[in-house]
Design an enzyme around this catalytic site. Structure first.
Site, PDB file in Angstrom:
ATOM      1  N   ASP A   1       0.261  -9.197  12.300  1.00  0.00           N
ATOM      2  CA  ASP A   1       1.044  -8.209  12.982  1.00  0.00           C
ATOM      3  C   ASP A   1       0.864  -7.878  14.201  1.00  0.00           C
ATOM      4  OD1 ASP A   1       3.048  -5.853  12.083  1.00  0.00           O
ATOM      5  OD2 ASP A   1       1.438  -4.570  12.830  1.00  0.00           O
TER       6      ASP A   1
ATOM      7  N   ASP B   1      12.151  -4.843  10.275  1.00  0.00           N
ATOM      8  CA  ASP B   1      12.219  -3.715  11.319  1.00  0.00           C
ATOM      9  C   ASP B   1      13.770  -3.830  12.081  1.00  0.00           C
ATOM     10  OD1 ASP B   1       9.463  -3.084  11.186  1.00  0.00           O
ATOM     11  OD2 ASP B   1       8.941  -4.629  12.392  1.00  0.00           O
TER      12      ASP B   1
HETATM   13  O1  TEU Z   1       6.161  -4.160  14.149  1.00  0.00           O
HETATM   14  C1  TEU Z   1       6.166  -4.004  15.555  1.00  0.00           C
HETATM   15  C2  TEU Z   1       7.149  -3.685  16.238  1.00  0.00           C
HETATM   16  O2  TEU Z   1       6.993  -4.094  17.677  1.00  0.00           O
HETATM   17  C3  TEU Z   1       8.335  -3.156  15.846  1.00  0.00           C
HETATM   18  O3  TEU Z   1       8.114  -2.137  14.709  1.00  0.00           O
HETATM   19  C4  TEU Z   1       8.970  -2.311  16.911  1.00  0.00           C
HETATM   20  O4  TEU Z   1       8.032  -1.402  17.638  1.00  0.00           O
HETATM   21  C5  TEU Z   1      10.094  -1.385  16.580  1.00  0.00           C
HETATM   22  O5  TEU Z   1      10.999  -2.240  15.917  1.00  0.00           O
HETATM   23  C6  TEU Z   1      10.597  -0.668  17.974  1.00  0.00           C
HETATM   24  O6  TEU Z   1      11.830  -0.467  17.868  1.00  0.00           O
HETATM   25  C7  TEU Z   1       5.219  -4.217  13.458  1.00  0.00           C
HETATM   26  C8  TEU Z   1       5.859  -4.277  12.061  1.00  0.00           C
HETATM   27  O7  TEU Z   1       6.687  -5.488  11.705  1.00  0.00           O
HETATM   28  C9  TEU Z   1       6.293  -2.789  11.715  1.00  0.00           C
HETATM   29  O8  TEU Z   1       6.888  -2.641  10.418  1.00  0.00           O
HETATM   30  C10 TEU Z   1       5.009  -2.022  11.818  1.00  0.00           C
HETATM   31  O9  TEU Z   1       5.477  -0.663  11.899  1.00  0.00           O
HETATM   32  C11 TEU Z   1       4.451  -2.159  13.251  1.00  0.00           C
HETATM   33  O10 TEU Z   1       4.085  -3.523  13.549  1.00  0.00           O
HETATM   34  C12 TEU Z   1       3.291  -1.283  13.222  1.00  0.00           C
HETATM   35  O11 TEU Z   1       2.340  -1.905  12.519  1.00  0.00           O
END
Ligand code: TEU
Ligand code: CA
Length: 542
Positions: free
Chosen positions: A190, A316
């Site tokens: 991540d 996401d």
């Molecule tokens: O995602 C990182 C990330 O950059 C996205 O969540 C982004 O910030 C978001 O779409 C902004 O609009 C990872 C994981 O995939 C996500 O589910 C987590 O929430 C995040 O890291 C934190 O661990």
């Protein structure tokens, strides 16, 4: 290592399949569906975090890396899943969240109770900077007990770890080793390009702070060390999620001889519908820009022997058919065009649960139906910026991460067959039309099209090891490329729009149709394409 003879299927566990009818997907729910995944033909599953967590960010806020959150099952369930996967020849990748832990983690609890050793596990400072959290608001939170701020690039319950501290790195390597010992075959890391923070923390007067910590000063050193100390000597598949990264860095992250990771996820191609680069301002997607980004990344990564993960969707992102396709009249055709366009590029394709049946955005008509912390934070931010409730809701509807998080639509039973009780997040109301059961026996379904895409990868070497070349990048409707090796050439043509269009193709001799979402026809010098047509042709060289 070139791993592009594989296809990965991403499972967002909370929404995949609920085995005990408490409304939350779980490990046994995955085990129940392995035959389906086998039928689809995928090689790996990547399971999003199921570790002990307060679930403020659906498990990306980990409290204990060695324990399974009881909502998802037990260690026995996990062992059983692993055993069944081995029997069926499905490999398993786990999601390692190493940029931050939950503030419920015992390290953090010790830190704020005054233990200096554990304060050094996180990033505590006397002063804060003006950096912003990716979920909105300041990236620093004050702890009055110790009169210090800690850094959180995401939610305030997700405290950033201090990778400069060797003890932290050692602890995290132990976590990887623990899961390797359980027989897992790969990892997704991540936001791993955010782990190396700068030496001094200063205000960012031209941005939100990301330029100071994205692809940070020691990032390649840390990844090389992680590789060497854990999975490096094994044949594991590893993919790093790279937030706001650059090609220069990704060439190293996923370079064949760099000993860092197998592939990278980069996101630039999924920002072409952000107005003014702002996710919370709507705009139609810029097709020319999309093609420029994809082709540039593909060619540069190829040139440097580095590998991209290929994807449109994840937990996401909004659903691709609603975003760059048409989820109404041309739902079936546009989903297939989008699938083809990404799947046959150079790299490892990742299919996100529900994508293979063309699941759509939520269309929730009320902000209370959205669960995601980011959606609620930004809804409030938009309201504070002066938008009225309906305007704010319309933006959230398009951009919410919950678009990808609704329960997988298995059949037309209550709750789409995901569960027998009310799911943690609402099922989309189109589940009677769009579901797995309905598509299983329909030759023309999106599901069967994905199966064919996976199958042609196994049967055509150029998709795995061929070089890539792009054509007609300036064409207003069509995305076209070739995959070429010493044995064969494959040509991929995708019309991205709900209108008829034309394309000129120079060299058409000897090509045979491999796949289409339209009528059977030969490759022609002056090709006429119908709405959202996609064609894949192949010719042998020897
Ligand atoms: O995602 C990182 C990330 O950059 C996205 O969540 C982004 O910030 C978001 O779409 C902004 O609009 C990872 C994981 O995939 C996500 O589910 C987590 O929430 C995040 O890291 C934190 O661990
Ligand atoms: Ca359950």
């Amino acid at each position: 290592m070139n791993l592009s003879d594989n296809v990965v299927y991403q499972i967002y566990i909370k929404s995949f399949n609920d085995s005990n009818n408490d409304g939350i997907g779980d490990l046994n729910g995955i085990t129940e569906k392995l035959d389906y995944l086998k039928f689809l033909g995928i090689d790996y599953i990547w399971i999003t975090p199921f570790f002990k967590s307060p679930q403020n960010d659906n498990g990306y806020d980990i409290e204990n890396y060695y324990e399974i959150d009881p909502i998802y099952g037990t260690m026995e369930d996990f062992n059983n899943l692993m055993k069944k996967c081995k029997e069926k020849g499905i490999k398993v990748m786990l999601d390692m969240v190493f940029n931050h832990t939950s503030t419920n983690h015992q390290w953090f609890k010790k830190a704020i109770s005054g233990d200096k050793n554990y304060q050094d596990f996180y990033i505590f400072n006397d002063k804060k900077t003006n950096w912003l959290s990716k979920f909105g608001g300041s990236a620093w939170e004050f702890v009055s007990d110790i009169s210090k701020y800690y850094l959180h690039l995401f939610d305030k319950t997700q405290a950033d770890l201090n990778w400069k501290n060797e003890k932290v790195r050692e602890e995290l390597y132990k976590v990887v080793q623990f899961w390797m010992d359980k027989g897992v075959d790969g990892f997704r890391f991540d936001v791993v390009n955010l782990i190396s923070k700068p030496n001094i923390f200063e205000d960012d007067n031209i941005g939100d702070g990301r330029r100071f910590y994205t692809d940070g000063p020691k990032i390649h050193k840390y990844l090389k060390e992680l590789n060497k100390r854990t999975f490096g000597s094994k044949k594991l598949m590893t993919v790093g999620e790279m937030s706001s990264t650059s090609i220069e860095n990704c060439i190293k992250y996923a370079g064949e001889n760099e000993n860092e990771l197998s592939q990278v996820f980069s996101f630039h191609h999924l920002k072409v519908d952000y107005k003014n680069k702002d996710k919370w301002q709507l705009m139609d997607f810029d097709f020319i820009e999309l093609k420029n980004i994809l082709s540039k990344w593909q060619l540069e990564m190829q040139k440097h022997n580095a590998w991209n993960a290929l994807f449109w969707c994840n937990h996401d992102q909004p659903r691709i058919v609603s975003r760059f396709g048409d989820d109404k009249i041309f739902w079936n055709k546009s989903a297939k065009t989008l699938a083809t366009s990404i799947h046959l590029l150079r790299g490892v394709p990742y299919i996100y649960q529900g994508e293979e049946i063309g699941m759509t955005n939520t269309n929730f008509d009320n902000i209370d139906k959205f669960i995601d912390i980011e959606s609620h934070n930004y809804y409030n931010i938009l309201i504070n910026q002066g938008l009225d409730k309906l305007e704010a809701l319309n933006i959230i509807k398009e951009r919410s991460r919950d678009n990808g998080r609704t329960p997988v639509q298995w059949n037309s039973n209550i709750y789409a067959g995901f569960s027998e009780s009310n799911p943690w997040i609402s099922v989309i109301d189109n589940y009677k039309d769009i579901n797995v059961e309905k598509q299983l026996n329909d030759k023309n379904s999106i599901l069967n099209f994905y199966r064919q895409l996976i199958k042609i990868r196994k049967e055509n070497s150029s998709i795995v090891n061929g070089k890539i070349e792009f054509y007609n990048l300036e064409h207003s409707d069509i995305f076209m490329y070739k995959r070429i090796n010493e044995d064969e050439e494959i040509i991929v043509i995708c019309n991205f729009y709900p209108k008829k269009t034309k394309i000129k193709i120079d060299d058409i001799d000897g090509y045979e149709l491999l796949l289409t979402n339209s009528e059977n026809k030969k490759l022609e010098e002056n090709m006429l394409l119908n709405e959202y047509d996609t064609y894949v042709y192949k010719r042998r060289k020897r």
